[in-house]
Design an enzyme around this catalytic site. Structure first.
Site, PDB file in Angstrom:
ATOM      1  N   GLU A 163     -19.958  23.850  53.456  1.00  0.00           N
ATOM      2  CA  GLU A 163     -20.486  25.215  53.571  1.00  0.00           C
ATOM      3  C   GLU A 163     -19.769  25.900  54.728  1.00  0.00           C
ATOM      4  O   GLU A 163     -19.180  25.240  55.596  1.00  0.00           O
ATOM      5  CB  GLU A 163     -21.980  25.174  53.863  1.00  0.00           C
ATOM      6  CG  GLU A 163     -22.805  24.514  52.784  1.00  0.00           C
ATOM      7  CD  GLU A 163     -22.725  25.222  51.441  1.00  0.00           C
ATOM      8  OE1 GLU A 163     -23.064  26.404  51.352  1.00  0.00           O
ATOM      9  OE2 GLU A 163     -22.304  24.587  50.470  1.00  0.00           O
ATOM     10  N   LYS A 201     -28.606  27.254  46.317  1.00  0.00           N
ATOM     11  CA  LYS A 201     -29.675  26.249  46.517  1.00  0.00           C
ATOM     12  C   LYS A 201     -30.551  26.589  47.711  1.00  0.00           C
ATOM     13  O   LYS A 201     -31.752  26.306  47.707  1.00  0.00           O
ATOM     14  CB  LYS A 201     -29.085  24.846  46.674  1.00  0.00           C
ATOM     15  CG  LYS A 201     -28.080  24.681  47.792  1.00  0.00           C
ATOM     16  CD  LYS A 201     -26.700  24.538  47.255  1.00  0.00           C
ATOM     17  CE  LYS A 201     -25.658  24.777  48.317  1.00  0.00           C
ATOM     18  NZ  LYS A 201     -24.362  24.235  47.992  1.00  0.00           N
ATOM     19  N   GLY A 244     -16.803  22.293  45.224  1.00  0.00           N
ATOM     20  CA  GLY A 244     -15.486  22.848  44.937  1.00  0.00           C
ATOM     21  C   GLY A 244     -15.608  23.992  43.947  1.00  0.00           C
ATOM     22  O   GLY A 244     -16.528  24.035  43.127  1.00  0.00           O
ATOM     23  N   GLY A 300     -12.628  22.971  50.657  1.00  0.00           N
ATOM     24  CA  GLY A 300     -13.641  23.910  50.135  1.00  0.00           C
ATOM     25  C   GLY A 300     -14.962  23.252  49.798  1.00  0.00           C
ATOM     26  O   GLY A 300     -15.797  23.841  49.119  1.00  0.00           O
ATOM     27  N   LYS A 326     -31.347  20.674  47.763  1.00  0.00           N
ATOM     28  CA  LYS A 326     -31.179  20.166  46.397  1.00  0.00           C
ATOM     29  C   LYS A 326     -32.319  19.203  46.041  1.00  0.00           C
ATOM     30  O   LYS A 326     -32.795  19.186  44.906  1.00  0.00           O
ATOM     31  CB  LYS A 326     -29.815  19.495  46.275  1.00  0.00           C
ATOM     32  CG  LYS A 326     -28.663  20.506  46.425  1.00  0.00           C
ATOM     33  CD  LYS A 326     -27.343  19.821  46.666  1.00  0.00           C
ATOM     34  CE  LYS A 326     -26.218  20.833  46.853  1.00  0.00           C
ATOM     35  NZ  LYS A 326     -24.983  20.241  47.383  1.00  0.00           N
ATOM     36  N   GLY A 337     -23.140  20.569  41.833  1.00  0.00           N
ATOM     37  CA  GLY A 337     -21.939  21.255  41.318  1.00  0.00           C
ATOM     38  C   GLY A 337     -21.797  21.220  39.816  1.00  0.00           C
ATOM     39  O   GLY A 337     -22.610  21.782  39.089  1.00  0.00           O
ATOM     40  N   ASP A 373     -28.432  20.839  53.342  1.00  0.00           N
ATOM     41  CA  ASP A 373     -27.937  21.198  52.007  1.00  0.00           C
ATOM     42  C   ASP A 373     -28.497  20.195  50.975  1.00  0.00           C
ATOM     43  O   ASP A 373     -28.992  20.598  49.918  1.00  0.00           O
ATOM     44  CB  ASP A 373     -26.399  21.174  52.007  1.00  0.00           C
ATOM     45  CG  ASP A 373     -25.821  21.461  50.642  1.00  0.00           C
ATOM     46  OD1 ASP A 373     -25.812  22.631  50.236  1.00  0.00           O
ATOM     47  OD2 ASP A 373     -25.406  20.503  49.949  1.00  0.00           O
TER      48      ASP A 373
HETATM   49  P1  NDP Z   1     -18.024  31.745  49.985  1.00  0.00           P
HETATM   50  O1  NDP Z   1     -18.423  31.898  51.393  1.00  0.00           O
HETATM   51  O2  NDP Z   1     -16.681  31.174  49.684  1.00  0.00           O
HETATM   52  O3  NDP Z   1     -18.115  33.157  49.244  1.00  0.00           O
HETATM   53  C1  NDP Z   1     -19.151  34.056  49.478  1.00  0.00           C
HETATM   54  C2  NDP Z   1     -18.776  35.385  48.848  1.00  0.00           C
HETATM   55  O4  NDP Z   1     -19.845  36.281  49.013  1.00  0.00           O
HETATM   56  C3  NDP Z   1     -17.546  36.041  49.471  1.00  0.00           C
HETATM   57  O5  NDP Z   1     -16.743  36.606  48.478  1.00  0.00           O
HETATM   58  C4  NDP Z   1     -18.139  37.158  50.345  1.00  0.00           C
HETATM   59  O6  NDP Z   1     -17.303  38.287  50.468  1.00  0.00           O
HETATM   60  C5  NDP Z   1     -19.361  37.520  49.538  1.00  0.00           C
HETATM   61  N1  NDP Z   1     -20.414  38.141  50.342  1.00  0.00           N
HETATM   62  C6  NDP Z   1     -21.011  37.659  51.454  1.00  0.00           C
HETATM   63  N2  NDP Z   1     -21.962  38.502  51.883  1.00  0.00           N
HETATM   64  C7  NDP Z   1     -21.976  39.530  50.992  1.00  0.00           C
HETATM   65  C8  NDP Z   1     -22.750  40.721  50.869  1.00  0.00           C
HETATM   66  N3  NDP Z   1     -23.689  41.013  51.737  1.00  0.00           N
HETATM   67  N4  NDP Z   1     -22.481  41.553  49.826  1.00  0.00           N
HETATM   68  C9  NDP Z   1     -21.522  41.248  48.926  1.00  0.00           C
HETATM   69  N5  NDP Z   1     -20.766  40.123  48.991  1.00  0.00           N
HETATM   70  C10 NDP Z   1     -20.995  39.293  50.004  1.00  0.00           C
HETATM   71  O7  NDP Z   1     -19.176  30.880  49.275  1.00  0.00           O
HETATM   72  P2  NDP Z   1     -19.046  29.866  48.058  1.00  0.00           P
HETATM   73  O8  NDP Z   1     -18.303  30.485  46.937  1.00  0.00           O
HETATM   74  O9  NDP Z   1     -18.612  28.533  48.548  1.00  0.00           O
HETATM   75  O10 NDP Z   1     -20.580  29.668  47.658  1.00  0.00           O
HETATM   76  C11 NDP Z   1     -21.266  30.617  46.879  1.00  0.00           C
HETATM   77  C12 NDP Z   1     -22.634  30.033  46.472  1.00  0.00           C
HETATM   78  O11 NDP Z   1     -22.408  28.867  45.694  1.00  0.00           O
HETATM   79  C13 NDP Z   1     -23.500  29.590  47.656  1.00  0.00           C
HETATM   80  O12 NDP Z   1     -24.841  29.800  47.329  1.00  0.00           O
HETATM   81  C14 NDP Z   1     -23.205  28.095  47.745  1.00  0.00           C
HETATM   82  O13 NDP Z   1     -24.258  27.370  48.361  1.00  0.00           O
HETATM   83  C15 NDP Z   1     -23.087  27.752  46.272  1.00  0.00           C
HETATM   84  N6  NDP Z   1     -22.336  26.558  45.967  1.00  0.00           N
HETATM   85  C16 NDP Z   1     -21.093  26.358  46.490  1.00  0.00           C
HETATM   86  C17 NDP Z   1     -20.371  25.245  46.175  1.00  0.00           C
HETATM   87  C18 NDP Z   1     -19.017  24.987  46.751  1.00  0.00           C
HETATM   88  O14 NDP Z   1     -18.469  23.913  46.482  1.00  0.00           O
HETATM   89  N7  NDP Z   1     -18.419  25.913  47.504  1.00  0.00           N
HETATM   90  C19 NDP Z   1     -20.913  24.255  45.233  1.00  0.00           C
HETATM   91  C20 NDP Z   1     -22.220  24.566  44.708  1.00  0.00           C
HETATM   92  C21 NDP Z   1     -22.901  25.686  45.074  1.00  0.00           C
HETATM   93  P3  NDP Z   1     -15.871  38.233  51.202  1.00  0.00           P
HETATM   94  O15 NDP Z   1     -15.006  37.419  50.282  1.00  0.00           O
HETATM   95  O16 NDP Z   1     -15.459  39.633  51.292  1.00  0.00           O
HETATM   96  O17 NDP Z   1     -16.106  37.562  52.513  1.00  0.00           O
HETATM   97  N1  HSE Z   2     -21.395  22.034  50.676  1.00  0.00           N
HETATM   98  C1  HSE Z   2     -21.875  21.509  49.451  1.00  0.00           C
HETATM   99  C2  HSE Z   2     -21.459  20.067  49.335  1.00  0.00           C
HETATM  100  C3  HSE Z   2     -21.315  22.298  48.294  1.00  0.00           C
HETATM  101  O1  HSE Z   2     -20.678  19.585  50.161  1.00  0.00           O
HETATM  102  O2  HSE Z   2     -21.923  19.385  48.425  1.00  0.00           O
HETATM  103  C4  HSE Z   2     -21.951  21.941  46.995  1.00  0.00           C
HETATM  104  O3  HSE Z   2     -23.279  22.344  46.937  1.00  0.00           O
END
Ligand code: NDP
Ligand code: HSE
Length: 436
Positions: A187, A102, A304, A184, A202, A131, A198
């Site tokens: 952010e 986002k 999540g 989880g 959205k 989500g 955040d």
């Molecule tokens: P995380 O921080 O848990 O995961 C990020 C991942 O990206 C990790 O695996 C990390 O590697 C990898 N990474 C970071 N930098 C690089 C790079 N330069 N090259 C390759 N890989 C890289 O994030 P989330 O899974 O929580 O979030 C992912 C996306 O989803 C974000 O845009 C977030 O805003 C969105 N989102 C998240 C939600 C949530 O509930 N968590 C809900 C809705 C959207 P490594 O594991 O090695 O550190």
């Molecule tokens: N950090 C965000 C939240 C994750 O708490 O809603 C979902 O976008």
């Protein structure tokens, strides 16, 4: 049937759940798509980290190489760079892209959509707002023939979880935040959640799609929840309200600044009987008002890994089907109008103002005078004594004043003038009231 090569960028909270489902539900997904998905590469920062269920030979730290030859790229890294460059490069190479990012979409939507248009591929982002809740497709497709007038949502799970735990369990802010991080929801840097950024990202995406006009995160007026105290939550509860961080997007035809759209995020008082007031935990909900459809409510898990993976995989199936059918398909989410984005001073809302005042003759009339001079109508005044003052100090009272609806600029001026009054010891809190 030839398989579709999928490259995943990022394997964290969301990515690990997406990978588990692509690898574990291959046959089901193939049946729905009409071709098998082949998870060809998973780019991460640290390839030596244990990733249960993800074969180590798929892991790479070279995200650019992972994209090469992919039919579908799933971006789950987050942030602006390198995510932006990687997505642009994937689109230019002919891959369709699915992202949950986002922050990136709220600042670079136009650029990314233009690149997808130029390459005749798709860019999907259902998971970027709320989500697991299907909201982008309903707003962009199902309601494309209607006129949306207002979108009001709880779109940040972390802050909703914190406010809900403070309200229902009496937890303090720090305990609630720590637990949200452990679960989880938050952010990596929770200031984006707590500061409302955040939710603002959205809101920008929702406003753009709902009103077919470009709105970026810089256009969104933002207030977070860091100033919300246990006392404010308690006072709200006692008065039949709950505090929620709301994202509100509306099209206004008659604001003092003329017609336009407003997108804003702030903590607001909601009557406890309002449909959004019962949205607890990390759940999200989006309430839509449309000219023909009337009121619609979308509710579900907004954060999540597993819930978000559902929205990501829905997009993956959708773009994969297009790949199998051939052609890009009709694109629904076009930003065809250019409406001005209005400042928050132009919106119509209600305020609840809590003052700590000296309790002596004439104070209430002086306060009422300020409201009258600013043309702001008072709906309700409630006064309670402040009891625990040491003997010999002036008597003080807590005044809670709720206004009728007014223009935000006049309400703000009223608050500023009240804070300057000699009779006012302190301005304890100011919250907008929504949902009446
Ligand atoms: P995380 O921080 O848990 O995961 C990020 C991942 O990206 C990790 O695996 C990390 O590697 C990898 N990474 C970071 N930098 C690089 C790079 N330069 N090259 C390759 N890989 C890289 O994030 P989330 O899974 O929580 O979030 C992912 C996306 O989803 C974000 O845009 C977030 O805003 C969105 N989102 C998240 C939600 C949530 O509930 N968590 C809900 C809705 C959207 P490594 O594991 O090695 O550190
Ligand atoms: N950090 C965000 C939240 C994750 O708490 O809603 C979902 O976008």
């Amino acid at each position: 049937m030839k398989s579709l090569r999928v490259a995943m960028l990022g394997c964290g909270v969301v990515g690990s759940e997406v990978a588990a489902r692509i690898l574990g539900h291959g046959e089901e997904l193939a049946a729905r798509i009409g071709a098998p998905l082949e998870l060809a590469a998973v780019a991460v920062r640290d390839a030596s980290k244990a990733r249960p269920g993800v074969p180590s030979e798929l892991l790479t730290t070279d995200a650019a190489a992972a994209i090469e030859g992919a039919d579908i790229v799933i971006e789950l890294i987050g942030g602006i760079e390198p995510a932006r460059e990687l997505i642009l490069s994937a689109l230019r190479s002919g891959a369709s892209v699915v992202t949950a990012n986002k922050a990136l979409l709220a600042s670079h939507y136009g650029e990314l959509m233009k690149a997808a248009d130029a390459a005749e591929v798709r860019l999907e982002h259902e998971a970027a707002v709320a989500g697991a809740i299907p909201i982008i497709r309903p707003v962009g497709n199902s309601l494309a023939g209607d006129r949306i007038t207002r979108v009001m949502g709880i779109v940040n799970g972390t802050t909703n979880y914190i406010l809900d735990q403070m309200d229902s369990e009496g937890w303090d802010f720090d305990t609630a935040l720590r637990t949200a991080q452990e679960l989880g929801y938050a952010e990596a840097d929770p200031t984006a959640d707590l500061g409302g950024h955040d939710a603002a990202a959205k809101a920008a995406i929702l406003a753009s799609i709902a009103f077919h006009t470009p709105v970026t995160i810089d256009d969104v007026s933002v207030e977070g929840i860091t100033e919300v105290s246990a006392d404010m939550v308690e006072t709200a509860r006692a008065q039949g309200f709950t505090i929620k961080l709301l994202a509100i997007c509306e099209e206004l035809s008659d604001s003092p600044e003329g017609p336009g759209v407003s997108a804003r995020v702030y903590p607001a008082l909601l009557p406890r009987e309002h449909v959004l007031a019962s949205v607890g935990g990390a759940f999200n909900a989006v309430f839509i008002e449309a000219e023909a459809a009337g009121e619609l409510m979308f509710y579900g898990q907004g954060a999540g890994g597993a819930p978000t993976s559902s929205a990501v995989l829905g997009d993956v199936v959708s773009v994969a089907r297009r790949k199998v059918l051939g052609g890009r398909g009709q694109y629904e989410r076009r930003l065809t109008t250019r409406l001005p984005v209005l400042p928050i001073s132009a919106i119509t809302t209600r305020y609840q103002i809590t003052l700590d005042v000296f309790d002596r003759p004439g104070v209430l009339s002086r306060i009422a005078e300020v409201f009258a001079e600013e043309g702001v109508s008072i709906e309700l005044v409630q006064q309670t004594q402040i009891e625990d003052e040491p003997a010999g100090t002036p008597q003080r009272a807590k005044l809670v004043i709720a206004t009728h609806a007014g223009i935000d600029a006049a309400l703000r001026r009223t608050v500023d003038r009240l804070a300057e009054l000699e009779a006012v010891n302190a301005l304890s809190s100011v919250l907008r009231i929504e949902g009446h």
